[in-house]
Design an enzyme around this catalytic site. Structure first.
Site, PDB file in Angstrom:
ATOM      1  N   LEU A 134      -4.600   8.680   2.410  1.00 37.57           N
ATOM      2  CA  LEU A 134      -5.673   7.761   2.791  1.00 37.57           C
ATOM      3  C   LEU A 134      -6.657   8.549   3.643  1.00 37.57           C
ATOM      4  O   LEU A 134      -6.256   9.414   4.419  1.00 37.57           O
ATOM      5  CB  LEU A 134      -5.129   6.581   3.616  1.00 37.57           C
ATOM      6  CG  LEU A 134      -4.271   5.529   2.912  1.00 37.57           C
ATOM      7  CD1 LEU A 134      -3.769   4.516   3.939  1.00 37.57           C
ATOM      8  CD2 LEU A 134      -5.040   4.817   1.812  1.00 37.57           C
ATOM      9  N   ASP A 135      -7.937   8.251   3.506  1.00 39.89           N
ATOM     10  CA  ASP A 135      -8.929   8.890   4.369  1.00 39.89           C
ATOM     11  C   ASP A 135      -8.593   8.602   5.827  1.00 39.89           C
ATOM     12  O   ASP A 135      -7.994   7.574   6.150  1.00 39.89           O
ATOM     13  CB  ASP A 135     -10.333   8.346   4.074  1.00 39.89           C
ATOM     14  CG  ASP A 135     -10.848   8.762   2.707  1.00 39.89           C
ATOM     15  OD1 ASP A 135     -10.289   9.712   2.130  1.00 39.89           O
ATOM     16  OD2 ASP A 135     -11.803   8.130   2.227  1.00 39.89           O
ATOM     17  N   ARG A 136      -9.009   9.497   6.684  1.00 35.88           N
ATOM     18  CA  ARG A 136      -8.725   9.349   8.117  1.00 35.88           C
ATOM     19  C   ARG A 136      -9.233   8.013   8.667  1.00 35.88           C
ATOM     20  O   ARG A 136      -8.563   7.356   9.464  1.00 35.88           O
ATOM     21  CB  ARG A 136      -9.368  10.509   8.877  1.00 35.88           C
ATOM     22  CG  ARG A 136      -9.073  10.515  10.365  1.00 35.88           C
ATOM     23  CD  ARG A 136      -9.646  11.761  11.009  1.00 35.88           C
ATOM     24  NE  ARG A 136      -9.337  11.811  12.441  1.00 35.88           N
ATOM     25  CZ  ARG A 136      -9.659  12.822  13.238  1.00 35.88           C
ATOM     26  NH1 ARG A 136     -10.273  13.879  12.741  1.00 35.88           N
ATOM     27  NH2 ARG A 136      -9.350  12.790  14.519  1.00 35.88           N
ATOM     28  N   THR A 138      -9.723   5.249   7.002  1.00 35.83           N
ATOM     29  CA  THR A 138      -9.155   4.097   6.298  1.00 35.83           C
ATOM     30  C   THR A 138      -7.798   3.738   6.886  1.00 35.83           C
ATOM     31  O   THR A 138      -6.983   4.615   7.182  1.00 35.83           O
ATOM     32  CB  THR A 138      -8.988   4.414   4.798  1.00 35.83           C
ATOM     33  OG1 THR A 138     -10.246   4.820   4.262  1.00 35.83           O
ATOM     34  CG2 THR A 138      -8.485   3.205   4.032  1.00 35.83           C
ATOM     35  N   ARG A 235     -15.468   4.374  -1.790  1.00 39.11           N
ATOM     36  CA  ARG A 235     -16.697   4.557  -1.014  1.00 39.11           C
ATOM     37  C   ARG A 235     -17.863   4.982  -1.904  1.00 39.11           C
ATOM     38  O   ARG A 235     -18.993   4.481  -1.770  1.00 39.11           O
ATOM     39  CB  ARG A 235     -16.448   5.582   0.094  1.00 39.11           C
ATOM     40  CG  ARG A 235     -15.387   5.130   1.094  1.00 39.11           C
ATOM     41  CD  ARG A 235     -14.819   6.274   1.930  1.00 39.11           C
ATOM     42  NE  ARG A 235     -15.828   6.857   2.803  1.00 39.11           N
ATOM     43  CZ  ARG A 235     -15.588   7.910   3.586  1.00 39.11           C
ATOM     44  NH1 ARG A 235     -14.390   8.483   3.583  1.00 39.11           N
ATOM     45  NH2 ARG A 235     -16.538   8.378   4.375  1.00 39.11           N
TER      46      ARG A 235
END
Length: 303
Positions: A134-136, A138, A235
């Site tokens: 997961l993105d930081r 998110t 995104r």
């Protein structure tokens, strides 16, 4: 440097010998790994093995003296350990699932000394691995494998698109209530991910749930399901559709972000709220839900 002997544990069983050495001998070039295997300097149970040999539990691997990169010692603070303990959603013998907080990287790198996986390895004293990322910025459901066969099984499910991933996001503008499918290939250049025909195919489904509109401000709360798991997929697809995510510092809309920040939003509004998959150990369909973080609930209440 001297010869070392390592016993294959549950997490490494079934792994190819070359991949095991690449993981163990950090910083050693692939060419050198294959050379020492070919020369017979690497032995398994005192015998020669080829690079594609599949390791068995309790195999003893002889590793010749080679220069490896120096690994920094990992320090995990008490506050981070407590945060991860409180974030636990589910655990069994092969799987750990947490509700990752926004702002916490899943692994170290790019100025991050300790990520989720490094901290958990320190806490568990085991060679556990991330199933996905997961993105930081998110938050939400994150799977971590405690056994290699579990990791392999879940990776197969992901590659076959049988894992259902659902996210909640707040996006710019009024998006009609019908379901929207964005089928647009994504290409990663040096800094950004962009929609480009030469990229990898990517499919996202957006289902608007609620509209917020007052004066010159409008936003839509949406649920997203993705069929593929490309970097920054949601995104970039949202931006491509003209509905950038709230507080997206990389792909967002500057004026929209100014408005939501003025209203109190301090983070990317993207949360992985549900994963549905087959548990490799029980073979049962498993649904895991991560509640929307308090700060996002409170922000929606203001709208």
């Amino acid at each position: 440097m001297s010869v070392s002997f390592q016993t294959v544990d549950e997490f490494s069983q079934g792994q190819r010998l070359d991949n095991y050495l690449l993981k163990t001998l950090k910083g050693v070039p692939k060419s050198h790994i294959y050379r020492v295997i070919r020369k017979g300097e690497v032995r398994v149970n005192k015998g020669r093995k080829k690079a594609d040999y599949k390791l068995i539990l309790d195999d003893v691997v002889r590793i010749p003296p080679v220069k490896v990169s120096v690994t920094k010692s990992v320090y995990t603070s008490d506050s981070l350990e407590k945060l991860l303990i409180n974030a636990k959603l589910y655990e069994d013998k092969g799987l750990l699932i947490i509700n990752k907080p926004s702002g916490l990287a899943v692994h170290s790198g790019s100025g991050v000394d300790v990520g989720v996986i490094e901290a958990l390895r320190q806490m568990y004293k085991e060679p556990i691995e991330l199933v996905h990322r997961l993105d930081r910025a998110t938050s939400g459901v994150l799977l971590i494998a405690k056994k290699r066969n579990v990791l392999k099984n879940l990776h197969e499910q992901l590659s076959q698109h049988t894992v259902e991933k659902r996210y909640t996001a707040l996006v710019k503008g009024i998006w009609s209530k019908k379901r929207h499918t964005i089928d647009a290939p994504l290409y990663q250049n040096s800094r950004y991910v962009v929609v480009d025909a030469k990229g990898k195919y990517a499919i996202s489904h957006f289902q608007p749930l609620k509209i917020f509109s007052a004066g010159d401000f409008s936003a839509s709360l949406v649920e997203i399901s993705i069929e593929t798991g490309r970097t920054h997929q949601i995104r970039v697809h949202a931006k491509y559709a003209g509905h950038a995510l709230a507080c997206d510092d990389k792909y967002g809309d500057r004026e929209f972000d100014r408005q939501v920040k003025f209203k109190g939003l301090k983070r990317l509004f993207l949360h992985a709220h549900q994963l549905i998959f087959t548990n490799p150990l029980t073979n049962d369909t498993q649904k895991v839900n991560a509640p929307l973080p308090v700060e996002l609930e409170e922000f929606l209440a203001k709208l």
